[in-house]
Design a protein around this motif. Sequence first.
Motif, PDB file in Angstrom:
ATOM      1  N   SER A   1       0.868  -1.337  -0.034  1.00 54.56           N
ATOM      2  CA  SER A   1       0.139   0.019   0.100  1.00 54.56           C
ATOM      3  C   SER A   1       0.691   1.257   0.198  1.00 54.56           C
ATOM      4  O   SER A   1       1.283   1.672   1.086  1.00 54.56           O
ATOM      5  CB  SER A   1      -1.019   0.034   1.092  1.00 54.56           C
ATOM      6  OG  SER A   1      -1.648   1.200   1.066  1.00 54.56           O
TER       7      SER A   1
ATOM      8  N   TRP B   1      -0.003   4.361  -0.807  1.00 55.81           N
ATOM      9  CA  TRP B   1      -0.530   5.533  -0.425  1.00 55.81           C
ATOM     10  C   TRP B   1      -0.453   5.503   1.282  1.00 55.81           C
ATOM     11  O   TRP B   1      -0.354   6.517   1.935  1.00 55.81           O
ATOM     12  CB  TRP B   1      -1.892   5.655  -1.045  1.00 55.81           C
ATOM     13  CG  TRP B   1      -2.059   6.204  -2.288  1.00 55.81           C
ATOM     14  CD1 TRP B   1      -2.395   5.452  -3.360  1.00 55.81           C
ATOM     15  CD2 TRP B   1      -1.553   7.420  -2.896  1.00 55.81           C
ATOM     16  NE1 TRP B   1      -2.263   6.276  -4.481  1.00 55.81           N
ATOM     17  CE2 TRP B   1      -1.876   7.298  -4.356  1.00 55.81           C
ATOM     18  CE3 TRP B   1      -1.106   8.615  -2.294  1.00 55.81           C
ATOM     19  CZ2 TRP B   1      -1.339   8.606  -5.087  1.00 55.81           C
ATOM     20  CZ3 TRP B   1      -0.741   9.689  -3.132  1.00 55.81           C
ATOM     21  CH2 TRP B   1      -1.048   9.545  -4.448  1.00 55.81           C
TER      22      TRP B   1
ATOM     23  N   PHE C   1     -10.544  -5.524  -3.586  1.00 59.07           N
ATOM     24  CA  PHE C   1     -10.960  -4.187  -3.845  1.00 59.07           C
ATOM     25  C   PHE C   1     -12.812  -4.292  -4.039  1.00 59.07           C
ATOM     26  O   PHE C   1     -13.359  -3.251  -4.442  1.00 59.07           O
ATOM     27  CB  PHE C   1     -10.442  -2.974  -4.377  1.00 59.07           C
ATOM     28  CG  PHE C   1      -9.060  -2.915  -3.724  1.00 59.07           C
ATOM     29  CD1 PHE C   1      -8.830  -2.926  -2.506  1.00 59.07           C
ATOM     30  CD2 PHE C   1      -7.887  -2.607  -4.614  1.00 59.07           C
ATOM     31  CE1 PHE C   1      -7.418  -2.580  -1.892  1.00 59.07           C
ATOM     32  CE2 PHE C   1      -6.600  -2.408  -4.148  1.00 59.07           C
ATOM     33  CZ  PHE C   1      -6.300  -2.384  -2.832  1.00 59.07           C
TER      34      PHE C   1
ATOM     35  N   LYS D   1     -13.444  -3.446   1.857  1.00 58.39           N
ATOM     36  CA  LYS D   1     -14.738  -2.283   1.473  1.00 58.39           C
ATOM     37  C   LYS D   1     -15.332  -2.086   2.819  1.00 58.39           C
ATOM     38  O   LYS D   1     -15.761  -0.869   3.077  1.00 58.39           O
ATOM     39  CB  LYS D   1     -15.237  -2.412   0.528  1.00 58.39           C
ATOM     40  CG  LYS D   1     -14.529  -2.262  -0.937  1.00 58.39           C
ATOM     41  CD  LYS D   1     -13.913  -1.007  -1.148  1.00 58.39           C
ATOM     42  CE  LYS D   1     -13.269  -0.827  -2.206  1.00 58.39           C
ATOM     43  NZ  LYS D   1     -12.610   0.613  -2.395  1.00 58.39           N
TER      44      LYS D   1
ATOM     45  N   LYS E   1     -11.027   4.005   0.759  1.00 59.57           N
ATOM     46  CA  LYS E   1      -9.666   3.778   0.155  1.00 59.57           C
ATOM     47  C   LYS E   1      -8.861   4.073   1.639  1.00 59.57           C
ATOM     48  O   LYS E   1      -9.460   4.971   2.410  1.00 59.57           O
ATOM     49  CB  LYS E   1      -9.145   4.665  -0.863  1.00 59.57           C
ATOM     50  CG  LYS E   1      -9.869   4.352  -2.189  1.00 59.57           C
ATOM     51  CD  LYS E   1      -9.302   5.071  -3.317  1.00 59.57           C
ATOM     52  CE  LYS E   1      -9.925   4.611  -4.654  1.00 59.57           C
ATOM     53  NZ  LYS E   1      -9.510   5.130  -5.738  1.00 59.57           N
ATOM     54  N   VAL E   2      -7.749   3.495   1.521  1.00 57.21           N
ATOM     55  CA  VAL E   2      -6.834   4.034   2.654  1.00 57.21           C
ATOM     56  C   VAL E   2      -5.593   4.820   2.088  1.00 57.21           C
ATOM     57  O   VAL E   2      -5.320   4.517   1.007  1.00 57.21           O
ATOM     58  CB  VAL E   2      -6.111   2.640   3.238  1.00 57.21           C
ATOM     59  CG1 VAL E   2      -7.179   2.019   4.464  1.00 57.21           C
ATOM     60  CG2 VAL E   2      -5.692   1.655   2.478  1.00 57.21           C
ATOM     61  N   PRO E   3      -5.130   5.469   2.718  1.00 58.81           N
ATOM     62  CA  PRO E   3      -5.106   5.768   4.269  1.00 58.81           C
ATOM     63  C   PRO E   3      -6.151   6.641   4.809  1.00 58.81           C
ATOM     64  O   PRO E   3      -6.723   7.618   3.870  1.00 58.81           O
ATOM     65  CB  PRO E   3      -3.877   6.516   4.520  1.00 58.81           C
ATOM     66  CG  PRO E   3      -3.540   7.455   3.159  1.00 58.81           C
ATOM     67  CD  PRO E   3      -3.959   6.484   2.252  1.00 58.81           C
TER      68      PRO E   3
ATOM     69  N   ASP F   1      -7.640  11.277   2.454  1.00 62.10           N
ATOM     70  CA  ASP F   1      -6.893  11.514   1.274  1.00 62.10           C
ATOM     71  C   ASP F   1      -5.420  12.006   1.738  1.00 62.10           C
ATOM     72  O   ASP F   1      -5.348  12.882   2.673  1.00 62.10           O
ATOM     73  CB  ASP F   1      -7.458  12.751   0.344  1.00 62.10           C
ATOM     74  CG  ASP F   1      -6.470  13.183  -0.746  1.00 62.10           C
ATOM     75  OD1 ASP F   1      -6.714  12.686  -1.906  1.00 62.10           O
ATOM     76  OD2 ASP F   1      -5.349  13.911  -0.687  1.00 62.10           O
ATOM     77  N   THR F   2      -4.407  11.447   1.169  1.00 62.03           N
ATOM     78  CA  THR F   2      -2.995  11.494   1.584  1.00 62.03           C
ATOM     79  C   THR F   2      -2.286  13.020   1.641  1.00 62.03           C
ATOM     80  O   THR F   2      -1.943  13.450   2.777  1.00 62.03           O
ATOM     81  CB  THR F   2      -2.050  10.686   0.612  1.00 62.03           C
ATOM     82  OG1 THR F   2      -2.483   9.435   0.747  1.00 62.03           O
ATOM     83  CG2 THR F   2      -0.709  10.862   1.019  1.00 62.03           C
TER      84      THR F   2
ATOM     85  N   HIS G   1       0.918  13.404  -6.469  1.00 62.74           N
ATOM     86  CA  HIS G   1      -0.343  12.962  -6.248  1.00 62.74           C
ATOM     87  C   HIS G   1      -1.119  12.681  -7.531  1.00 62.74           C
ATOM     88  O   HIS G   1      -2.132  11.714  -7.347  1.00 62.74           O
ATOM     89  CB  HIS G   1      -0.952  13.950  -5.489  1.00 62.74           C
ATOM     90  CG  HIS G   1      -2.192  13.500  -4.606  1.00 62.74           C
ATOM     91  ND1 HIS G   1      -1.971  12.791  -3.537  1.00 62.74           N
ATOM     92  CD2 HIS G   1      -3.424  13.727  -4.737  1.00 62.74           C
ATOM     93  CE1 HIS G   1      -3.212  12.293  -3.067  1.00 62.74           C
ATOM     94  NE2 HIS G   1      -4.023  13.290  -3.636  1.00 62.74           N
TER      95      HIS G   1
HETATM   96  N1  GSH Z   1      -5.992   9.642  -3.519  1.00 59.30           N
HETATM   97  C1  GSH Z   1      -5.954   8.611  -2.370  1.00 59.30           C
HETATM   98  C2  GSH Z   1      -5.592   7.328  -2.989  1.00 59.30           C
HETATM   99  C3  GSH Z   1      -5.737   6.372  -1.915  1.00 59.30           C
HETATM  100  C4  GSH Z   1      -5.851   4.979  -2.651  1.00 59.30           C
HETATM  101  O1  GSH Z   1      -5.879   4.614  -3.805  1.00 59.30           O
HETATM  102  N2  GSH Z   1      -5.492   3.764  -1.913  1.00 59.30           N
HETATM  103  C5  GSH Z   1      -5.269   2.608  -2.241  1.00 59.30           C
HETATM  104  C6  GSH Z   1      -4.600   1.451  -1.426  1.00 59.30           C
HETATM  105  S1  GSH Z   1      -2.823   2.010  -1.883  1.00 59.30           S
HETATM  106  C7  GSH Z   1      -6.962   1.952  -1.963  1.00 59.30           C
HETATM  107  O2  GSH Z   1      -7.175   1.962  -0.873  1.00 59.30           O
HETATM  108  N3  GSH Z   1      -7.421   1.068  -2.846  1.00 59.30           N
HETATM  109  C8  GSH Z   1      -8.559   0.707  -2.842  1.00 59.30           C
HETATM  110  C9  GSH Z   1      -9.453   0.708  -4.244  1.00 59.30           C
HETATM  111  O3  GSH Z   1      -8.902   1.206  -5.018  1.00 59.30           O
HETATM  112  O4  GSH Z   1     -10.530   0.279  -4.155  1.00 59.30           O
HETATM  113  C10 GSH Z   1      -5.192   9.214  -1.499  1.00 59.30           C
HETATM  114  O5  GSH Z   1      -4.365  10.148  -1.642  1.00 59.30           O
HETATM  115  O6  GSH Z   1      -4.911   8.945  -0.247  1.00 59.30           O
END
Ligand code: GSH
Length: 228
Positions: free
Chosen positions: A11, A13, A38, A45, A56-58, A70-71, A106
């Motif tokens: 992960s 992000w 996912f 989820k 989504k994480v984080p 959002d990161t 980003h």
């Molecule tokens: N724009 C989000 C992106 C976060 C992201 O894409 N996280 C991934 C894990 S690295 C996630 O949770 N993906 C789940 C999905 O795509 O459904 C951020 O900046 O935090």
Amino acid sequence: MKLLVGNKNYSSWSMRPWVMLTHFDIPFEEVMTRFDSFAPDSRFKAAVGALSPAGKVPILVEDDGFAIWDTLAIAEYVAEKFPHKTLWPRDTRRRARARTVCAEMHSGFAALRGAFGMNIEASLPEVGARVLAENAAARADVARIIQLWQDALAESGGPFLFGDYSIADAYFAPVVTRLRTYALPVPADVAAYMERALAAKGTAAWIRDALEEKEFLSFEEDYRTSRD
Ligand SMILES: N[C@@H](CCC(=O)N[C@@H](CS)C(=O)NCC(=O)O)C(=O)O
């Protein structure tokens, strides 16, 4: 504060705010939400959807339940909340430049993300060489990363991108691990930055944890069918 993160091996992000908080000694409780898939009906989820509509994480969650998912927003929030920690460079222009490259990361580098998924414990030099030879967009993304780091280091004098360690270094930490996993060729000054970045407190701690994980997630693995 709690920080919800995904698998540390995969992960990218999640890695950024965790590395930032750890590097700057900002106390937080880690809540690991392991990836199963996912899909809308996945355990992942269900767990993250309860806290964030984005799923989504984080996610950073304050003790009263206030959540930021959002990161970049997490980085800005933490920098505001702990101004004495100097998470962004003090100098206005240097800070603007650090924000610029974080925003560039980003919203960009789609080819690099797609071709070189974060996979800290793996060593995939043949994949790296093949993708670089075949994928012009990924090649251009890697070239841009190298240029971006070289310009920042030349302007600041190092040792980190904007002088002292900042959010920008945490933001590029997952990219440093990608260049290492896929053994992508870099000039000596960039290799030296990567060594410093990998040894920095938060990144080294995240990598240690990632190497302890034993899960193999096939949906995160484009190039392998099992761990070696
Ligand atoms: N724009 C989000 C992106 C976060 C992201 O894409 N996280 C991934 C894990 S690295 C996630 O949770 N993906 C789940 C999905 O795509 O459904 C951020 O900046 O935090």
